[in-house]
Scaffold this active site. Structure first.
Site, PDB file in Angstrom:
ATOM      1  N   THR A  24      -8.971   6.357  -2.615  1.00  0.00           N
ATOM      2  CA  THR A  24     -10.216   5.511  -2.822  1.00  0.00           C
ATOM      3  C   THR A  24     -11.342   6.912  -2.433  1.00  0.00           C
ATOM      4  O   THR A  24     -12.455   6.700  -3.041  1.00  0.00           O
ATOM      5  CB  THR A  24     -10.773   4.622  -2.144  1.00  0.00           C
ATOM      6  OG1 THR A  24     -10.384   4.760  -0.676  1.00  0.00           O
ATOM      7  CG2 THR A  24      -9.848   3.285  -2.424  1.00  0.00           C
ATOM      8  N   LYS A  58      -9.889  13.317   3.896  1.00  0.00           N
ATOM      9  CA  LYS A  58      -8.765  12.253   3.833  1.00  0.00           C
ATOM     10  C   LYS A  58      -7.874  12.622   5.232  1.00  0.00           C
ATOM     11  O   LYS A  58      -7.761  13.601   5.868  1.00  0.00           O
ATOM     12  CB  LYS A  58      -8.095  12.131   2.782  1.00  0.00           C
ATOM     13  CG  LYS A  58      -7.295  13.554   2.285  1.00  0.00           C
ATOM     14  CD  LYS A  58      -6.531  13.657   0.993  1.00  0.00           C
ATOM     15  CE  LYS A  58      -7.238  13.708  -0.245  1.00  0.00           C
ATOM     16  NZ  LYS A  58      -7.291  12.354  -1.137  1.00  0.00           N
ATOM     17  N   ARG A  59      -7.049  11.525   5.498  1.00  0.00           N
ATOM     18  CA  ARG A  59      -6.123  11.631   6.589  1.00  0.00           C
ATOM     19  C   ARG A  59      -5.587  12.972   6.337  1.00  0.00           C
ATOM     20  O   ARG A  59      -4.991  13.276   5.159  1.00  0.00           O
ATOM     21  CB  ARG A  59      -5.313  10.618   6.806  1.00  0.00           C
ATOM     22  CG  ARG A  59      -5.992   9.309   7.603  1.00  0.00           C
ATOM     23  CD  ARG A  59      -6.544   9.573   8.605  1.00  0.00           C
ATOM     24  NE  ARG A  59      -5.324   9.972   9.654  1.00  0.00           N
ATOM     25  CZ  ARG A  59      -4.968   8.994  10.580  1.00  0.00           C
ATOM     26  NH1 ARG A  59      -5.536   7.526  10.655  1.00  0.00           N
ATOM     27  NH2 ARG A  59      -3.929   8.927  11.436  1.00  0.00           N
ATOM     28  N   LYS A  96     -14.890   7.605  -4.487  1.00  0.00           N
ATOM     29  CA  LYS A  96     -16.286   8.063  -3.907  1.00  0.00           C
ATOM     30  C   LYS A  96     -16.665   9.409  -4.539  1.00  0.00           C
ATOM     31  O   LYS A  96     -18.060   9.538  -4.873  1.00  0.00           O
ATOM     32  CB  LYS A  96     -16.124   8.176  -2.554  1.00  0.00           C
ATOM     33  CG  LYS A  96     -15.447   6.764  -1.977  1.00  0.00           C
ATOM     34  CD  LYS A  96     -15.438   6.929  -0.467  1.00  0.00           C
ATOM     35  CE  LYS A  96     -14.468   5.860   0.267  1.00  0.00           C
ATOM     36  NZ  LYS A  96     -13.775   6.263   1.251  1.00  0.00           N
ATOM     37  N   LYS A 103      -0.059  14.154   1.326  1.00  0.00           N
ATOM     38  CA  LYS A 103      -1.340  14.506   0.601  1.00  0.00           C
ATOM     39  C   LYS A 103      -1.694  16.123   0.308  1.00  0.00           C
ATOM     40  O   LYS A 103      -2.454  16.446  -0.460  1.00  0.00           O
ATOM     41  CB  LYS A 103      -2.499  14.121   1.474  1.00  0.00           C
ATOM     42  CG  LYS A 103      -2.466  12.602   1.497  1.00  0.00           C
ATOM     43  CD  LYS A 103      -3.586  12.212   2.546  1.00  0.00           C
ATOM     44  CE  LYS A 103      -3.577  10.655   2.859  1.00  0.00           C
ATOM     45  NZ  LYS A 103      -4.437   9.976   1.476  1.00  0.00           N
ATOM     46  N   HIS A 147       0.797  -1.191  -0.047  1.00  0.00           N
ATOM     47  CA  HIS A 147      -0.021  -0.007   0.088  1.00  0.00           C
ATOM     48  C   HIS A 147       1.013   1.284  -0.190  1.00  0.00           C
ATOM     49  O   HIS A 147       0.446   2.274   0.160  1.00  0.00           O
ATOM     50  CB  HIS A 147      -0.916   0.005   1.301  1.00  0.00           C
ATOM     51  CG  HIS A 147      -2.096  -0.827   1.020  1.00  0.00           C
ATOM     52  ND1 HIS A 147      -3.389  -0.414   0.685  1.00  0.00           N
ATOM     53  CD2 HIS A 147      -2.326  -2.315   1.588  1.00  0.00           C
ATOM     54  CE1 HIS A 147      -4.094  -1.706   0.653  1.00  0.00           C
ATOM     55  NE2 HIS A 147      -3.365  -2.853   1.251  1.00  0.00           N
TER      56      HIS A 147
HETATM   57  C1  PLP Z   1     -12.563   6.698   1.457  1.00  0.00           C
HETATM   58  C2  PLP Z   1     -12.076   6.854   2.893  1.00  0.00           C
HETATM   59  C3  PLP Z   1     -10.637   7.202   3.316  1.00  0.00           C
HETATM   60  C4  PLP Z   1      -9.501   7.383   2.161  1.00  0.00           C
HETATM   61  O1  PLP Z   1      -9.452   8.442   1.667  1.00  0.00           O
HETATM   62  P1  PLP Z   1      -8.321   8.810   0.540  1.00  0.00           P
HETATM   63  O2  PLP Z   1      -8.958  10.196  -0.114  1.00  0.00           O
HETATM   64  O3  PLP Z   1      -8.038   7.836  -0.568  1.00  0.00           O
HETATM   65  O4  PLP Z   1      -6.900   8.888   1.419  1.00  0.00           O
HETATM   66  C5  PLP Z   1     -10.413   7.559   4.457  1.00  0.00           C
HETATM   67  N1  PLP Z   1     -11.294   7.584   5.550  1.00  0.00           N
HETATM   68  C6  PLP Z   1     -12.340   7.515   5.345  1.00  0.00           C
HETATM   69  C7  PLP Z   1     -13.494   7.568   6.318  1.00  0.00           C
HETATM   70  C8  PLP Z   1     -12.959   7.050   3.985  1.00  0.00           C
HETATM   71  O5  PLP Z   1     -14.390   6.774   3.734  1.00  0.00           O
END
Ligand code: PLP
Length: 817
Positions: A661, A553-554, A665, A559, A362
């Site tokens: 991911t 995101k985190r 979404k 990022k 990952h």
């Molecule tokens: C999808 C998701 C992530 C991943 O987000 P990235 O933008 O791909 O880092 C992290 N936390 C939650 C709660 C998510 O639903």
């Protein structure tokens, strides 16, 4: 209600949803139906779903046993599940009925569902991926188990105090969960420490004289499949002290010492490490990893023995997948179990092991690759260390034959890093012990074999492959965005839930003005819902007509939330310089947690709040720019944010984001992406088309070249008026007047600390692209066309497609579709 009618209700068959809920209120929850609280009603509704799921579960399990099915076991330290009720009702096709029943209790299904705490047994993307995969494995009818840890406390709760992140405990099990099934008869001993007594003669095996033992007890969660009766199982392990351990202390009346003993064992499953991609480096973490991996593999062998009587055909029936290296010790554990406890010879055990395991990487970032000091492993898992040494010796002998005399090659490949303190490289153990290794996007998988795993790829080119991530359309479109789902249903039918590629049929409808207007109306309603959430959680009022620009995101330096922040300040300064200009109203929305020990990330959260204070209260802007930070990002918060986004910020330094991911979404919910040439952004661009995405910035080879050439952020600062003005404002305390020096270190890390993630290098390109975003947003119809093209182009990113690829190419199991 009089007693007699109570009995009647209980005795009557659950012919209606109402009766079933009432029955559970009375018999399971013990609450009077007329006085039940929303939480109690939620529990009763959950019990109804649970009954149905139990039946499906038992039936599926029997079928798998009878068929002696090949199964896949997905080992993951994290499963970021979120809430279950809505998803379970949708899978059972009970939403309509239950909605009506909820109305009878003066409630809505949404309100009831909102009383369920999130199961937040994960940090971020890696854990959410595992949860989407379970949904798809059940839906694809794969005989499958997820295995993980039943953390008493999941991902910490994030609150904001004076602009700063404050972490609180996540006691998600406090009021019990209707979704778990304790398996009282399923438990295994997991042993630690001690020493290894060598074999007395070569025909015997060494004896591990362990120092401690803890009991792993199984708690199952049922994972409903959609469009099928099949379900999958998530088996989570709880650590329990062995009964005899504290008996003596109890018998002598020393209860506090007894409790202390107990805690020493049971703390293994207490808390999820709130750490994202860097190893905590703590002994407890290693114990957690071994604890759940050992229990899971013991369980797998026990199931196989019960079904087949012996382990000879194990590799024909069992596929074990390692989600990152956290369960990599499983390679040594399976060897130990086969050789030490089940009479296998070393060579045949190794042949089985390599066939059984597969591994997903990952991250490319070297500092995030997991290693454990040899000394710690010697202390915690002495027998496993021996096994790892032998695997390594045999592997290096094989590798040496490929490149005789090349000692550097062997040093790089070794399972043991010998530079400085000796450490076990868990990624190397995973690669050597697996028959397939995959990255999670096309770019990431390419970079894996070109960079960190290049030596392995030269040995075994066929072992490496790509499995681009996906997300489940059931949660991330059907559940999170009911309004868009109905619009899609009435346009192309409802089959997309189980075959997301059908979304491509939306494409021609983007040309219809009435469809575009319907699409825009749905988006506006979702933005109003998000605006209400923002006001409720932050107190800031935002305008749903403004462009909702979302980065969720985190919080992590790679990022580059900070790049987005710099852009906001540049916009603020430009607006003040020309207040009369026709600015596109924008609401910049952040959400995400920072690891509790990650100072730089926490500073970014504080900076966002400080800048928000200034911008949101500056009347000169006429409300045309707002900056908010939504607290406590998690699955349920994401379900509110994704549908309400116009713009999706995916701006990592090229070559650092394995896939992402969140990007999927957001696009699936009709947001346009502004992003770098990184991770799955590249494949999103391929699917939605160049014209429907905003890609900017240096590409991966250009990042490498710029670093090679001696990147000088200070030069950019000195020669670039806008960047200088932005950084000077932040460093000079414009947004922290009470403590003007607060952000000096943060700015210095860019100017003098090398700007490791190259924010300044990408700044110009980013700003220019943001202006294009504004220009497009002015033309609502043109924007809608592109947003619809995004939804239509996302069919590829269903986790059903991903799981189908894993099933066929990695696990050797046929999926349904
Ligand atoms: C999808 C998701 C992530 C991943 O987000 P990235 O933008 O791909 O880092 C992290 N936390 C939650 C709660 C998510 O639903």
């Amino acid at each position: 209600m009089p007693e007699s009618s109570t009995r009647t209700a209980a005795a009557a068959p659950a012919s209606t949803a109402d009766a079933a809920i009432e029955r559970h209120l009375l018999h399971t929850v013990a609450a009077a139906p007329g006085q039940a609280t929303p939480t109690e009603i939620m529990h009763a509704v959950a019990q109804v779903a649970r009954e149905h799921l139990s039946q499906r579960w038992v039936a599926g399990d029997s079928a798998d046993r009878a068929a002696k099915a090949r199964r896949v076991y997905y080992l993951s330290m994290e499963f970021l599940i979120g809430r279950t009720l809505s998803n379970a009702l949708a899978a059972l096709d009970l939403k309509g009925e239950m909605g009506k029943a909820a109305a009878a209790h003066a409630s809505t299904l949404e309100d009831l569902a909102a009383t369920e705490p999130d199961a937040a047994l994960g940090n971020g993307g890696l854990g959410r991926l595992a949860a989407c995969f379970l949904d798809s494995m059940a839906t694809q009818e794969l005989p499958s188990f997820g295995y993980g840890i039943r953390y008493e406390f999941g991902m910490f709760k994030q609150a904001i105090q004076d602009g700063r992140q404050v972490e609180g405990p996540d006691a998600w099990l406090e009021d019990g969960t209707p979704w778990e099934f304790p398996r009282f008869n399923v438990h295994y001993p997991v042993r630690f420490g001690g020493w290894v007594e060598p074999a007395t003669d070569p025909s015997r095996v060494p004896t591990w004289r362990h120092a401690g033992e803890v009991n792993a007890k199984a708690y199952d969660m049922v994972i409903p499949g959609h469009g099928t009766q099949r379900v999958s199982t998530l088996r989570l392990w709880k650590a329990v002290a062995p009964a005899q351990i504290d008996l003596h202390a109890f018998n002598t009346g020393d209860y506090s010492r007894a409790a202390e003993f107990k805690n020493q064992y049971e703390n293994i499953s207490w808390v999820l490490y709130p750490n994202d991609s860097t190893p905590a480096g703590r002994e407890l973490r290693l114990r957690q990893e071994y604890f759940f991996t050992s229990a899971s593999i013991q369980d797998i062998l026990a199931r196989h023995l019960a079904e087949h009587g012996n382990l000879a055909n194990l590799a024909d029936k069992v596929a074990i997948h390692l989600n990152d290296t956290h369960p990599a010790i499983g390679v040594a554990e399976l060897m130990r179990l086969l050789v030490d406890e089940h009479g296998f010879g070393w060579m045949s055990a190794w042949a089985v092991t390599k066939k059984v395991f597969s591994y997903t990487n990952h991250t490319l970032m070297p500092e995030a690759l997991e290693t454990w000091p040899v000394s710690l492993m010697q202390h915690v898992l002495p027998r496993h260390l021996e096994i790892i040494f032998r695997i390594n010796a045999e592997f290096l002998a094989e590798a040496a034959a490929h490149r005789p005399g090349d000692n550097d090659f062997l040093r790089r490949l070794s399972l043991i890093d010998e530079t400085g303190e000796r450490r076990v490289r868990m990624a190397h153990l995973s690669i050597v012990g697996s028959h397939k290794v995959n990255g999670v996007s096309a770019l990431h998988s390419d970079l894996l074999v070109q960079t960190i795993f290049a030596d392995f790829a030269s040995l075994w080119p066929d072992r490496f492959t790509n499995m681009t991530n996906g997300v489940t359309p059931r949660r991330w479109l059907a559940q999170a965005n009911p309004s868009l789902s109905s619009l899609i249903d009435s346009t192309i039918g409802s089959g997309w839930r189980l075959d997301l590629t059908q979304l491509s049929r939306l494409k021609p409808h983007a040309e219809r003005e009435d469809f575009r207007n319907a699409f825009l109306a749905v988006k506006h309603a979702n933005k109003a819902r998000l605006a209400a959430h923002i006001e409720a959680t932050t107190g800031v009022k935002v305008d749903p007509a403004s462009l909702f620009d979302v980065q969720v995101k985190r919080i992590h330096e790679y990022k580059r939330q900070l790049l987005n922040v710099l852009q906001v300040v540049a916009r603020y300064q430009a607006m003040l310089a020309a207040p009369q200009a026709d600015w596109v109203p924008r609401t910049v929305i952040f959400a995400g947690k920072a690891a509790s020990s990650y100072v730089a990330a926490k500073n970014v959260i504080r900076l966002i709040h400080d800048i928000g204070q200034v911008i949101n209260n500056d009347a000169r802007l006429g409300g045309k720019l707002k900056l908010v930070f939504i607290p406590n990002y998690g699955v349920s918060v994401a379900e509110v944010i994704m549908p309400g986004a116009d713009l999706s910020e995916q701006i990592s330094t090229a070559g650092t984001e394995a896939s992402g991911t969140g990007n999927m979404k957001l696009a699936l919910n009709g947001a346009l992406t502004i992003g770098t040439d990184d991770g799955a952004n590249i494949e999103i661009r391929e699917q939605v088309g160049d014209d429907n995405i905003f890609i900017f910035g240096l590409k991966t080879p250009e990042v490498a070249a710029a670093k090679q050439a001696g990147y000088q952020p200070l030069r950019i600062y000195e020669s670039h008026v806008q960047i200088k003005a932005v950084l000077d404002a932040i460093a000079g305390g414009q947004f922290s007047p009470d403590e003007p020096g607060r952000y000096r270190p943060l700015v210095d890390s860019l100017l003098w600390g090398g700007d490791h993630y190259m924010l300044l290098a990408d700044f110009d390109s980013y700003l220019e692209t943001q202006s294009k975003v504004d220009a497009l947003y002015r033309d609502r119809q043109a924007w809608a066309k592109k947003a619809i093209a995004n939804v239509a182009g996302m069919g590829f990113f269903s986790s059903d497609r991903t799981i189908g690829e894993y099933a066929r190419q990695v696990w050797g199991i046929a999926p349904k579709h």
